[in-house]
Scaffold this active site. Structure first.
Site, PDB file in Angstrom:
ATOM      1  N   ASP A 146       0.867  -1.184   0.000  1.00 56.18           N
ATOM      2  CA  ASP A 146       0.000   0.000   0.000  1.00 56.18           C
ATOM      3  C   ASP A 146       0.901   1.230   0.000  1.00 56.18           C
ATOM      4  OD1 ASP A 146      -1.901   1.917   0.285  1.00 56.18           O
ATOM      5  OD2 ASP A 146      -2.489   1.375   2.323  1.00 56.18           O
ATOM      6  N   SER A 147       1.424   1.560  -1.175  1.00 59.53           N
ATOM      7  CA  SER A 147       2.426   2.617  -1.278  1.00 59.53           C
ATOM      8  C   SER A 147       1.828   3.893  -1.848  1.00 59.53           C
ATOM      9  CB  SER A 147       3.578   2.160  -2.182  1.00 59.53           C
ATOM     10  OG  SER A 147       3.128   2.062  -3.517  1.00 59.53           O
ATOM     11  N   SER A 148       2.540   4.987  -1.622  1.00 59.25           N
ATOM     12  CA  SER A 148       2.235   6.224  -2.334  1.00 59.25           C
ATOM     13  C   SER A 148       2.859   6.127  -3.722  1.00 59.25           C
ATOM     14  CB  SER A 148       2.747   7.434  -1.544  1.00 59.25           C
ATOM     15  OG  SER A 148       4.093   7.250  -1.175  1.00 59.25           O
TER      16      SER A 148
END
Length: 290
Positions: A160-162
């Site tokens: 769940d990355s930017s």
């Protein structure tokens, strides 16, 4: 970006020539951590909003679309997920959704910026409730370094990355996906934030090309969310098990899960892509498969 006349505007080199704006009622928090600029504000129409380095990460109004799809598509594609690793996701939303699955025994969460966790716990209660899970094992540190020391441990890994700038840049490279493969069990599944097909199709195809060298099954799915660039973001899915069919869920959610976006039909439909995307992805598949 600074607030101008009561409005927040999202400007980035990742989506040149366009911006998305929200009217601000009150700024609740703004501070630089060791890694990034963190801001939380109360918007007029989308509730509380979290931004990192000037880019919207989540809003009260539409967060459920992303959190539910990032979690339930990979979990319902695995026959019996028990051990889960979440890289990033310092707001806690994915943890909240993963915790709804009865089969889960352990949720390991690795987040590099503890300030994001602290701010989310203080200002984003509907997301950060995930941190209350009794199954949670919290790690503050670099996701790549963590996986180097944990091999064949996880049924599902969720990234769940930017966006691929700043502290999240390494989570889009081939080395990262190699480490994910090694950290997964033999039938393990990966789900990564897959960027926008309207803006980053070349990046998506590049990721697909090198992941097909690592995994027998690689797919791209899409979801609709109004506060992400172009109102769309993707899921990048890989499996070590050649029998995995991401398009068909193996189980179905219950009413007690209180889902607002995910259901079995939208799970399957998320893999139906516009023709221009399908053609580009098919081209990568045909080039990679000799």
């Amino acid at each position: 970006m600074d607030l101008v006349k009561g409005w927040f505007s999202e400007v980035s080199s990742l989506w040149p020539g366009q911006m998305f704006s929200l009217e601000v009622e009150e700024e609740l928090f703004h501070e630089k951590s060791k890694y990034q600029d963190i801001r939380v504000f109360q918007s007029k129409t989308y509730g509380r909003v979290l931004t990192l380095d000037g880019v919207i990460q989540t809003t009260d109004r539409d967060e459920f679309a992303y959190q539910e799809m990032m979690s339930h598509v990979p979990l319902y594609s695995h026959p019996n997920p028990t051990s889960i690793l979440i890289i990033g996701g310092g707001d806690g939303g994915v943890i909240r959704e993963v915790d709804k699955h009865d089969s889960i025994e352990t949720i390991t969460h690795c987040e590099i910026d503890d300030k994001v966790i602290d701010v989310s716990k203080r200002y984003l209660p509907q997301l950060s409730q995930g941190f209350n899970s009794s199954k949670l094992h919290q790690i503050i540190g670099d996701g790549l370094e963590f996986m180097r020391n944990h091999k064949s441990e996880f049924d599902v890994i969720i990234t769940d990355s930017s966006d691929p700038i700043g502290p999240a840049e390494t989570l889009f490279g081939k080395e990262y996906f190699q480490l994910v493969k090694e950290a997964l069990k033999p039938d393990g599944v990966l789900c990564s934030q897959g960027e926008s097909m309207w803006l980053h199709l070349d990046l998506i195809c590049g990721m697909m090309e090198y992941c097909q060298d690592l995994f027998p099954i690689v797919e791209y799915a899409t979801l609709s969310i109004p506060t992400y660039p172009c109102g769309q973001i993707g899921l990048f899915l890989c499996s070590k098990n050649s029998d995995t069919n991401f398009r068909q869920p193996l189980r179905y959610p219950t009413d007690s899960m209180n889902l607002r976006y995910y259901n079995s039909d939208i799970h399957t439909a998320s893999f139906v892509l516009p023709q221009f995307v399908k053609e580009k992805i098919d081209e990568v598949r045909n080039t990679t498969i000799k």
